[in-house]
Design a protein around this motif. Structure first.
Motif, PDB file in Angstrom:
ATOM      1  N   SER A  89      35.171  49.732  35.396  1.00  0.00           N
ATOM      2  CA  SER A  89      35.429  50.049  36.801  1.00  0.00           C
ATOM      3  C   SER A  89      36.503  50.977  37.013  1.00  0.00           C
ATOM      4  O   SER A  89      37.563  51.042  36.259  1.00  0.00           O
ATOM      5  N   ARG A 121      41.610  53.289  32.571  1.00  0.00           N
ATOM      6  CA  ARG A 121      41.441  52.729  33.929  1.00  0.00           C
ATOM      7  C   ARG A 121      42.953  51.970  34.021  1.00  0.00           C
ATOM      8  O   ARG A 121      43.587  51.521  33.193  1.00  0.00           O
ATOM      9  N   ILE A 141      44.977  48.828  35.380  1.00  0.00           N
ATOM     10  CA  ILE A 141      44.972  47.380  35.543  1.00  0.00           C
ATOM     11  C   ILE A 141      46.436  46.805  36.164  1.00  0.00           C
ATOM     12  O   ILE A 141      47.305  47.401  36.131  1.00  0.00           O
ATOM     13  N   TYR A 142      46.341  45.543  36.475  1.00  0.00           N
ATOM     14  CA  TYR A 142      47.455  45.079  37.171  1.00  0.00           C
ATOM     15  C   TYR A 142      48.142  45.963  38.123  1.00  0.00           C
ATOM     16  O   TYR A 142      49.143  46.242  37.910  1.00  0.00           O
ATOM     17  N   GLN A 158      46.258  48.724  46.135  1.00  0.00           N
ATOM     18  CA  GLN A 158      45.473  48.192  44.939  1.00  0.00           C
ATOM     19  C   GLN A 158      44.101  47.566  45.647  1.00  0.00           C
ATOM     20  O   GLN A 158      43.031  47.784  44.821  1.00  0.00           O
ATOM     21  N   ILE A 172      43.474  40.038  40.174  1.00  0.00           N
ATOM     22  CA  ILE A 172      44.270  41.065  40.272  1.00  0.00           C
ATOM     23  C   ILE A 172      45.045  41.281  39.041  1.00  0.00           C
ATOM     24  O   ILE A 172      46.230  42.211  38.894  1.00  0.00           O
ATOM     25  N   ASP A 173      44.422  40.816  37.995  1.00  0.00           N
ATOM     26  CA  ASP A 173      44.864  41.361  36.618  1.00  0.00           C
ATOM     27  C   ASP A 173      43.997  42.280  36.027  1.00  0.00           C
ATOM     28  O   ASP A 173      44.431  43.569  35.981  1.00  0.00           O
ATOM     29  N   SER A 174      42.519  42.198  35.807  1.00  0.00           N
ATOM     30  CA  SER A 174      41.850  43.132  35.304  1.00  0.00           C
ATOM     31  C   SER A 174      41.487  44.317  36.450  1.00  0.00           C
ATOM     32  O   SER A 174      41.059  45.184  36.128  1.00  0.00           O
ATOM     33  N   ASP A 175      41.599  43.901  37.448  1.00  0.00           N
ATOM     34  CA  ASP A 175      41.129  44.605  38.952  1.00  0.00           C
ATOM     35  C   ASP A 175      39.652  44.933  38.739  1.00  0.00           C
ATOM     36  O   ASP A 175      39.378  46.369  39.311  1.00  0.00           O
ATOM     37  N   ASN A 176      38.889  44.261  38.183  1.00  0.00           N
ATOM     38  CA  ASN A 176      37.626  44.315  37.898  1.00  0.00           C
ATOM     39  C   ASN A 176      36.615  44.828  39.185  1.00  0.00           C
ATOM     40  O   ASN A 176      35.999  45.659  39.268  1.00  0.00           O
TER      41      ASN A 176
END
Ligand SMILES: Cc1cc2nc3c(=O)[nH]c(=O)nc-3n(C[C@H](O)[C@H](O)[C@H](O)COP(=O)(O)OP(=O)(O)OC[C@H]3O[C@@H](n4cnc5c(N)ncnc54)[C@H](O)[C@@H]3O)c2cc1C
Ligand SMILES: Nc1ncnc2c1ncn2[C@@H]1O[C@H](COP(=O)(O)O)[C@@H](O)[C@H]1O
Lengths: 309, 249
Positions: A112, A125, A127-128, A244, B120-124
């Motif tokens: 993603s 990419r 993350i967090y 986010q 909200i960790d991987s934001d996948n």
């Protein structure tokens, strides 16, 4: 092998993020084919064929794709994907909706929101909430990827002359139906691709006060965005949320007005070229990312700024 | 009808994580962990459906280490009836998670599965869509409104241009966005009651699911910091800087 890019569009106009996604595909290397799936979308395919560096346009014009329902679109894309090394879509709400469904149908992981291409199988990419950047490598036979538009300069919309090949639709999966849409109408530039963005937060206190930002935006040819707090409080619609879990923007100039600068907000705007923060609290974290900070009452500063421009 | 809710244990949203010095990942030692905020919204939505008489039973599931029982207990305190822990110590990709959830769906046969839109960790932002593909169900992602009626669920979705409403046959998959509801807090009596609610533990092996991944993380780095800016003292100075120094207006 060639790369398949799925075009973003509304059946009439090609979405800007398509050009950034093609740019990512070109960095990976190989012929780029563009899929335009929609209904009554021939004009989009014509525009797609002109994009610099696109070798072929596939046009699937069928009622089942009118609203790009993922239940109908994903099987079409998964079927086509088998002939490609990579399948790319912009990381818009639409791309995020159907592409994981495609990946699962192909039994591969999806990567993603890539920020950069490090090699044909290696990408970075966030993350967090962007507090860390991961470099990931994929061994999948077909690499399925959404592309963060702000990570890639768009290719030219003109200059290409690709052939358009019509595809047969695959019909309706029969599990979902479009009911309605309420789309915001605005004469201002699109938030995700605007050169200047002015965002308001909880400090604006109510929706009427956003008029100040709209006036300023019109003077600067800017788009207007917002923090989650401003959206949750009903000051502005959801599609204005930057962050986010909202829109990612990286304009030449971002002006944050009455926004504290929570990490979730910074995740959506900290790649902007120049950041201005207007906040009455000199300790607000937004000042840590601002190139120019102005401490003071936004209700005095914003009208004054508009007068001086 | 039965509702299945998938929740994930993640680093608390208030924590600013740090990258490990060896760039192998982020440092999660002694960091506060919580239920993913979008999963809290998913649990709340299920509880509201039960309060309206639409849902009859709420099953909550997580895939994670033993410690993830905490988040299951929280969901039980908020109103879930029963919990399932699919025990696995390492972080899994969204496809593996979706496959494990599919196995749970096959067993439990829920009419509605509610997940968060994004961990909200991987934001996948992938798992719900993948589960929908594996089950063949319709998907209502990024939901800001969910209405169940006449064997269908109408889902209003937050999209880039505004809002879109779709109608899905049941069973269906829904993923939550921020405006769907405001989650409640668990009351002390409910936290006590939750300790007695059933919590079952299974393993990926027992579910017969392969959890291999095609993605390898090579390194994790701290993003480049922005260079420190300056404070200007007046609107006039700001306008001057933007015109003559930054040259952006
Ligand atoms: C799962 C999750 C996802 C999230 N996703 C996002 C996201 O995508 N985007 C996002 O923005 N947030 C997101 N958030 C929320 C985020 O954590 C913050 O709560 C939010 O960004 C705060 O918005 P704000 O800065 O407008 O409000 P506040 O933090 O309340 O800040 C208001 C600011 O206005 C200033 N102010 C007040 N009055 C004046 C005045 N008269 N003049 C000048 N300054 C004034 C104050 O000093 C303060 O700094 C998310 C949170 C969670 C849990
Ligand atoms: N390990 C897990 N266990 C249970 N549910 C999960 C897990 N990982 C992801 N999910 C669900 O999928 C949603 C989206 O996660 P992701 O696709 O990883 O961003 C989360 O909000 C959860 O509802």
């Amino acid at each position: 092998m060639a790369i398949l890019v799925i075009a973003e569009h509304n059946n009439a106009v090609l979405g800007a993020a398509t050009l950034n996604t093609v740019a990512a595909a070109k960095q990976i290397g190989g012929d780029v084919h563009l899929l335009v799936a929609g209904a009554g979308c021939a004009a989009v395919a014509d525009a797609a064929a002109k994009i610099e560096g696109v070798a072929k346009v596939l046009l699937a014009d069928d009622a089942a794709y009118a609203h790009q329902l993922p239940e109908n679109l994903a099987p079409l894309v998964a079927g086509l994907a088998k002939g490609y090394s990579h399948v790319l879509a912009p990381a818009t709400t639409n791309g995020k909706n159907y592409l994981p469904r495609v990946a699962a149908l192909l039994d591969v992981d999806q990567i993603s929101d890539i920020l950069s291409v490090e090699g044909a199988d290696t990408f970075t990419r966030p993350i967090y909430a962007g507090n860390a950047i991961a470099t990931v490598q994929s061994s999948a036979p077909i690499k399925v990827i959404t592309v963060r538009a702000t990570g890639f300069d768009p290719v030219a919309a003109e200059g290409g002359a690709a052939a358009i090949e019509a595809l047969a639709g695959q019909g309706d999966a029969g599990v979902s139906a479009f009911v309605s849409e309420e789309l915001a109408k605005s004469d201002r530039p699109e938030l995700s691709s605007a050169k200047i963005v002015i965002s308001g937060g909880r400090g604006l206190l109510n929706g009427e006060n956003f008029q100040m930002l709209y006036k300023l935006a019109d003077k600067l040819g800017a788009a207007v965005g917002a923090s989650r707090a401003a959206v949750d409080a009903g000051f502005v619609p959801n599609d204005l949320q930057v962050g986010q879990t909202g829109k990612i923007v990286a304009p030449d100039l971002y002006i944050a007005v009455g926004i504290s600068g929570a990490i979730q907000h910074l995740a959506g705007m900290s790649s902007s070229k120049v950041i201005v923060a207007i906040n009455k609290d000199e300790e607000a974290p937004i000042f840590q990312v601002a190139d120019y900070g102005l401490v003071g009452d936004l209700f005095e500063i914003v009208p004054e700024l508009e007068r001086q421009l | 009808m039965k509702v299945l809710v998938a929740v994930k244990r993640v680093v608390d949203y208030n924590v600013k994580v740090r990258v490990k010095p060896d760039n192998s990942g982020v440092d999660l030692a002694n960091v506060k962990m919580s239920m993913n905020p979008f999963c809290e919204i998913a649990v709340e939505e299920a509880v509201r459906l039960k309060e309206k008489g639409v849902a009859s039973e709420i099953v909550v599931v997580t895939i994670g280490a033993t410690a993830a029982q905490e988040q299951l207990r929280t969901a039980l305190a908020l109103g879930a009836d029963r919990a399932i822990l699919v025990e696995h110590n390492d972080e899994l990709g969204s496809l593996a998670v979706a496959k494990l959830l599919k196995a749970v769906v096959d067993k439990e046969q829920p009419q509605l599965v509610i997940l968060g839109k994004q961990a909200i960790d991987s934001d996948n932002n992938q798992t719900g869509q993948m589960l929908a593909a594996l089950t063949g169900y319709g998907q209502g992602t990024f939901a800001s409104k969910v209405e169940v009626a006449d064997g269908k669920v109408n889902v209003t979705r937050e999209i880039d241009g505004g809002l879109q409403t779709v109608a899905l046959n049941l069973p269906a998959i829904v993923t939550t966005d921020l405006r769907l509801n405001e989650p409640r807090y668990a009351s002390l009596p409910n936290i006590m009651k939750a300790k007695k609610k059933p919590l079952e533990t299974v393993t990926p092996d027992a579910l017969g699911v392969s959890i291999t991944s095609t993605v390898k993380t090579l390194k994790v780095e701290t993003p480049a910091a922005r260079k420190a800016g300056i404070k200007v003292s007046s609107v006039a100075e700001l306008v001057d800087k933007l015109k003559n120094e930054a040259k952006v207006i």
